[in-house]
Write a protein that holds these residues in place. Structure first.
Motif, short mmCIF file in Angstrom:
data_model
loop_
_atom_site.label_atom_id
_atom_site.label_comp_id
_atom_site.label_asym_id
_atom_site.label_seq_id
_atom_site.Cartn_x
_atom_site.Cartn_y
_atom_site.Cartn_z
N ASP A 1 41.15 43.20 38.39
CA ASP A 1 40.99 42.03 37.53
C ASP A 1 40.60 42.50 36.14
O ASP A 1 40.43 43.70 35.91
N HIS A 2 40.38 41.54 35.25
CA HIS A 2 39.91 41.93 33.93
C HIS A 2 38.47 42.41 34.01
O HIS A 2 37.74 42.08 34.94
N CYS A 3 38.08 43.20 33.02
CA CYS A 3 36.82 43.93 33.06
C CYS A 3 36.16 43.81 31.70
O CYS A 3 36.83 43.68 30.68
N LEU B 1 49.81 50.34 31.14
CA LEU B 1 48.70 50.88 31.94
C LEU B 1 47.84 49.72 32.49
O LEU B 1 47.44 49.72 33.65
N HIS B 2 47.60 48.74 31.63
CA HIS B 2 46.84 47.54 32.03
C HIS B 2 47.55 46.80 33.18
O HIS B 2 46.94 46.43 34.17
N GLU B 3 48.87 46.63 33.05
CA GLU B 3 49.63 45.93 34.10
C GLU B 3 49.67 46.73 35.39
O GLU B 3 49.63 46.16 36.48
N GLY C 1 47.28 48.55 36.38
CA GLY C 1 45.96 48.23 36.95
C GLY C 1 46.00 46.93 37.75
O GLY C 1 45.57 46.89 38.90
N HIS C 2 46.59 45.88 37.16
CA HIS C 2 46.71 44.60 37.89
C HIS C 2 47.52 44.78 39.17
O HIS C 2 47.21 44.18 40.19
N SER C 3 48.57 45.60 39.10
CA SER C 3 49.44 45.75 40.28
C SER C 3 48.70 46.43 41.44
O SER C 3 49.13 46.35 42.57
#
Ligand SMILES: [Zn+2]
Ligand SMILES: [Zn+2]
Length: 231
Positions: free
Chosen positions: A192-194, A182-184, A186-188
Motif C-alpha cells: 500500500d502507500h507508505c 517501481l511504485h507500481e 510495489g503495488h503488484s
C-alpha cells in the motif's frame, strides 16, 4: 524467479514522441532500481515488442478543456492481457526446450515440470501516451501519478500513463517514469502507500516526485519479499 513484461502502447500519432530509445532507457533504469533494492535476482523485467492501437478505435470525448481523443481502458487492458498470454506461452516453451536440452546433456533426470513451476510470468506493465476512458467519463488517471491495476485470475495487468511525468529533459523523464514503474511493481506485490521516505510514498506534485529516491523503505521491502514468497 518472476518475470514482469513491460511494453509501450502507442498509436501512429505519438510514435515519434517516444523515439530515441526512451522506452529502452526506462526499462534499463527500472532494472537498475530493482538491482539497487536487491531484488533483481528474484524479479526480472522483460522488454516486449510494443503494441500498436489503430486510430480507428479512438473515441472523441468532451472535457472541461475541450475535446479529447482517447482510447477505451478496457481495450487497452485486453490488448495487454493477450500480449501477456502470447509472450508467456512463447517463453515457457523456450524454457522447456532449454531444460530438456540441459537434462539430455547432463544425462540427468530433471523434473522439467517442477523446474517450470519455479518460473512465474504473470505480470505485464503497459506504458501509454494517450488518454483513456472508462465507459463515458473521461479518465482523469491520464494526468495523475497513478497506475491502473487489473487482476485477471492470477495475472495482473498494469497501465501507467507517461503524461504526468513529461519533460523535455529526457533523462528526467526516464527517471520519473522508472520510479513510477517501481511504485507500481510495489503495488503488484501487495504494497500500500507508505508515509516513510519510500518509493511507495505518493507524491503531492512532480517536484516532490523528483526528490523521491528510488528505494523501498525497510518495512515495504520486507513486506514485498514476504508477499512474493522470497523469504
Ligand atoms: Zn500508488
Ligand atoms: Zn515504505
Amino acid at each position: 524467479m518472476e518475470l514482469i513484461g513491460i511494453t509501450f502502447i502507442s498509436n501512429v500519432r505519438d510514435e515519434k514522441v517516444m523515439g530515441n530509445g526512451i522506452i529502452f532507457r526506462i526499462y534499463e533504469r527500472v532494472a537498475e532500481y530493482l538491482n539497487l533494492n536487491d531484488i533483481s535476482e528474484d524479479t526480472h523485467l522483460v522488454l516486449l515488442h510494443k503494441i500498436s492501437l489503430d486510430p480507428v478505435y479512438l473515441i472523441s470525448i468532451p472535457t472541461e478543456n475541450g475535446k479529447v481523443k482517447a482510447y477505451s481502458l478496457k481495450a487497452v487492458i485486453d490488448a495487454l492481457y493477450s500480449k501477456l498470454l502470447e509472450e508467456r506461452e512463447d517463453l515457457v516453451w523456450k524454457r522447456e526446450q532449454n531444460l530438456q536440452e540441459k537434462a539430455k546433456k547432463l544425462g540427468e533426470n530433471v523434473n522439467i515440470y517442477d523446474e517450470l513451476k519455479k518460473f512465474k510470468f504473470n505480470k505485464i506493465i503497459g506504458i501509454v501516451s494517450f488518454p483513456l476512458i472508462d465507459r463515458n467519463p473521461y479518465f482523469g488517471y491520464y494526468e495523475k501519478f497513478l497506475g491502473i491495476h487489473k487482476k485477471i485470475g492470477e495475472k495482473e495487468v498494469m497501465v501507467l500513463s507517461i503524461k504526468p511525468f513529461f519533460s523535455e529533459d529526457t533523462d528526467l523523464l526516464v527517471d520519473r517514469v522508472a520510479k513510477g514503474i517501481l511504485h507500481e511493481i510495489g503495488h503488484s506485490y501487495g504494497l500500500d502507500h507508505c508515509e516513510n521516505s519510500c518509493i511507495m510514498h505518493p507524491p503531492k506534485n512532480i517536484q516532490d516526485w523528483d526528490r523521491r529516491r528510488p528505494y523501498f523503505c525497510a518495512e515495504c521491502l520486507a513486506e514485498l519479499k514476504k508477499n512474493a514468497g522470497w523469504i
